[in-house]
Design an enzyme around this catalytic site. Structure first.
Site, mmCIF file in Angstrom:
data_model
loop_
_atom_site.group_PDB
_atom_site.id
_atom_site.type_symbol
_atom_site.label_atom_id
_atom_site.label_comp_id
_atom_site.label_asym_id
_atom_site.label_seq_id
_atom_site.Cartn_x
_atom_site.Cartn_y
_atom_site.Cartn_z
ATOM 1 N N GLU A 149 64.216 93.934 45.759
ATOM 2 C CA GLU A 149 63.398 93.050 46.592
ATOM 3 C C GLU A 149 64.314 92.303 47.575
ATOM 4 O OE1 GLU A 149 61.824 89.868 44.314
ATOM 5 O OE2 GLU A 149 60.286 89.317 45.781
ATOM 6 N N HIS A 150 65.339 91.626 47.027
ATOM 7 C CA HIS A 150 66.322 90.911 47.854
ATOM 8 C C HIS A 150 67.673 91.586 47.721
ATOM 9 C CE1 HIS A 150 63.424 87.835 46.333
ATOM 10 N NE2 HIS A 150 63.408 87.449 47.587
ATOM 11 N N GLN A 159 67.693 83.511 41.556
ATOM 12 C CA GLN A 159 66.681 84.510 41.249
ATOM 13 C C GLN A 159 66.310 84.464 39.786
ATOM 14 O OE1 GLN A 159 65.443 85.827 43.746
ATOM 15 N NE2 GLN A 159 63.896 86.817 42.485
ATOM 16 N N HIS A 201 63.520 82.202 38.145
ATOM 17 C CA HIS A 201 62.099 82.416 38.374
ATOM 18 C C HIS A 201 61.348 82.770 37.096
ATOM 19 C CE1 HIS A 201 61.079 82.018 42.545
ATOM 20 N NE2 HIS A 201 62.112 82.703 42.950
ATOM 21 N N HIS A 243 29.932 121.889 62.690
ATOM 22 C CA HIS A 243 30.972 121.318 63.545
ATOM 23 C C HIS A 243 31.114 122.170 64.818
ATOM 24 C CE1 HIS A 243 32.042 118.964 60.034
ATOM 25 N NE2 HIS A 243 33.023 118.355 60.688
ATOM 26 N N ASP A 248 63.822 82.446 51.379
ATOM 27 C CA ASP A 248 62.660 82.026 50.591
ATOM 28 C C ASP A 248 61.902 80.893 51.273
ATOM 29 O OD1 ASP A 248 63.280 83.798 48.610
ATOM 30 O OD2 ASP A 248 64.285 82.338 47.317
#
Lengths: 426, 426
Positions: A318-319, A250, A253, A411, A352
């Site tokens: 996220e993960h 991770q 990245h 209405h 991934d």
């Protein structure tokens, strides 16, 4: 990696709104492309990508050339990954439903695919064929008839060959060599060569992110993605080499990526810290991973697993990898996490690239309220009401009462107009 | 109403971004509430709502007082409407799923409710109890444990009693007397008295809309609503009185509302134009409806139903009424519409108040890619991957190949680290 107690960790939460200059530049590009179409696209492509293009669309010849440049091994892996992604996402397909009542009334919900979806694919070193599969396949499975890709061309006027191969495997053949905010403008407003779409998905740099934010509402956009994150929850049964390797996968990245270990075991904490140092040494993207680990990495010691899950739920990663003795037994304690990986062999890169679940996952704590990209992102729903005379006769006066209470007389009258006819018929 | 041929109609598409002053005012309010919490809320409430409040939360006594002020007839209608809304939305509830493979791998998708949702309810003359039901019930059905409402107090420091009654019927008892951009700030950042939420829904004025746009990403928001719209597709079997009444029920909302008739029948076109004039005469909200009809109303003549559906799909109306001989036969031709009402008795107010479908529906042409508010808006999904040793052994090298192709070596190494152990074990 710094080791800290649970109560001292504060997950960062930020949305990069760009600088005033970036915002103004994006607004100007959007307005210009809206006004001048392809002519503006050509100018921006020359200025930013340093290449003069007449036609933006990738040709058959370029696809053929690309195919020859990608190894059979990678191609085969992409084909198998695509099959797994299809299998996973087909399970997300929903059906329209109708509910028929004895009174004659029918209510329902129709589910239809969007007509046209645009996928932004970053260029340069961040050109990821796996992302092409992850974004395009859910759209195809949803039944979107027109899926197109825009991606910045290299200085040679070409697109990364693996991107083209992945697009073909995903069933996308409409690819335009346009990047940046100008691509988002083209997908939103349409130009001579590029038709407007209903939804834009895919990651991009700050200019792309700002442009997507700006056109939100005119067109549907996916989430505004932040830096990638992983949290590993582990006990003393976890293998420190695996934990460290997964954290680093991770961290490589982006210097802004966050890699966090939450553990009940001080022995594991120490071993992972050592392993991270050892594995960092000869990483090709060492400087990125090191910056990420130093600035956003942490090992958080917790008293027990319940405290660990509380920390995880506050992070809303996220993960999330759960490497403990009985991961399934504790799965129900996860409240906030985009994707959950259980056990020693569910290394995040499995998700991934290959298992089939989507790798476009909410970042920046937004797993509290957002979900991984799915078939749901490419459909729209319509409610259906076919109200029977019998039901209007029975309930019309209630509808009139509610309308009048809200001061919306017209209405009420729309209903009374019918009720009067029913009376007359009696 | 002006009668025009199909090729001369252009649906308006615009997003109100507010003035520079409004945008700056909203940003200042958001920053101030984030910084100073309840103290800031009190100041803004005094300035904008002209009332000094210590506690924002509506008390038990206020609920009791409100209940006494609402007629039994309206209460009963709200209770029945709520039951119908529950019944419709319960059909939207989705299940988590798991897929177990012989290889030992398990993939899945977990569906969970959001933890806390905030519903903004406008005050003053636009206080609609029906909207409370429409926004709160899907959240409750989704299983959101904490649903709260913020709404601006009147100058007497009280909330419209029908709002409180509707909230109780919907099962919401946490109501805060705060409105405007300051309410959105409180729901986003949290204050001493108001906890931060995961999602904010509900309509509001331009300040509320701008504030929601600004906090998008930190918190989930529903669509940015534009003016309401109706399109009626009718042939010569339609009753012109019904068509006119339904068009006016939309037009009375807002001078910006659009009411459009699309018809194959010149006789119906003429009759509806006359009826609209006749019914307008004594409407309580005549000036609003008249402005809407004049500026955004239109009767569009088409050659046949297929052309009619093409016009409808280009408009992508929030509400679509189909008043033709065989409405179900043609339902499949609708591509873009938020809610579809079939036949002579499915007057739009039936859906606004009572049938059970949601009345929060995409406006401004966004039905091309958006959907009515639903249970889906209050859930989040997590992917689950439990990858088996057998599968990693079989596929690990493919994952490594894909990672290396993308230049992400640490991703590959996370897999190789395991593969090496498998080799050693052999």
């Amino acid at each position: 990696m710094r080791v800290i107690p649970a109560n001292q960790y504060q997950a960062k939460r930020s949305v990069d709104s760009g600088t005033k200059e970036q915002q103004d530049a994006v607004k100007a590009i959007l307005a210009d492309v809206k006004e001048r179409g392809d002519a503006a696209l050509r100018e921006y492509t020359e200025r930013f990508d340093r290449v003069a293009l007449q036609d933006f669309r990738v040709s058959e010849a370029e696809f053929a050339e690309a195919s020859a440049l990608v190894s059979p091994e990678v191609k085969q892996a992409l084909v198998e990954a695509a099959a797994n992604i299809r299998d996973f996402h087909e399970r997300q397909v929903r059906q329209s439903w109708f509910s028929t009542k004895e009174s004659g009334t029918i209510l329902g919900q129709i589910i239809r695919p969007l007509k046209r979806a645009g996928l932004y694919v970053p260029g340069g070193t961040a050109a990821y064929p796996s992302s092409v599969l992850m974004n395009a396949i859910p759209a195809k499975i949803a039944g979107v008839p027109e899926v197109v890709i825009t991606t910045p061309p290299g200085a040679d006027g070409k697109v990364n060959p693996a991107i083209l191969v992945a697009a073909q495997i995903a069933g996308v053949t409409d690819i335009y060599k346009v990047g940046g905010a100008q691509a988002i403008a083209a997908l939103t407003y349409g130009t001579e060569q590029i038709k407007a779409v209903d939804k834009i998905v895919g990651p991009g740099n700050i200019f792309v992110a700002l442009a997507k934010r700006e056109v939100f509402g005119l067109v549907s956009i996916d989430m505004v993605a932040g830096p990638s994150e992983i949290a590993v929850l582990a006990d003393d049964t976890a293998n420190p080499r695996y934990v460290a390797a997964d954290l680093l996968s991770q961290a490589e990245h982006d210097p802004m990526s966050a890699a966090v270990l939450v553990t009940t075991s001080t022995a594991l904490a120490d071993a992972v810290a050592l392993e991270v140092e050892r594995q960092l040494v000869d990483l090709p993207r060492k400087s990125i991973a090191e910056a990420s680990i130093q600035n956003h990495g942490a090992i958080i010691l917790v008293e027990n697993l319940d405290e660990g899950f509380a920390v995880i739920n506050a992070i809303a990663p996220e993960h999330l990898e759960i490497m403990i003795a009985d991961p399934f037994e504790h799965l129900g304690k996860v409240e906030n996490a985009g994707a959950i990986f259980l056990g020693p062999y569910s290394s995040e890169p499995v998700g991934d690239y290959f298992a089939g679940s989507n790798h476009v996952i909410p970042t920046n704590g937004t797993a509290r309220f957002s979900s991984p990209l799915s078939v749901d992102d490419f459909i729209k729903k319509s409610s259906v009401v076919s109200y029977s005379k019998q039901d209007l006769l029975a309930n019309g006066h209630k509808i009139v009462a509610l309308a009048e209470q809200e001061g919306l007389a017209a209405h009420g009258r729309a209903i009374s107009e019918r009720l009067r006819d029913f009376k007359r018929e009696e």
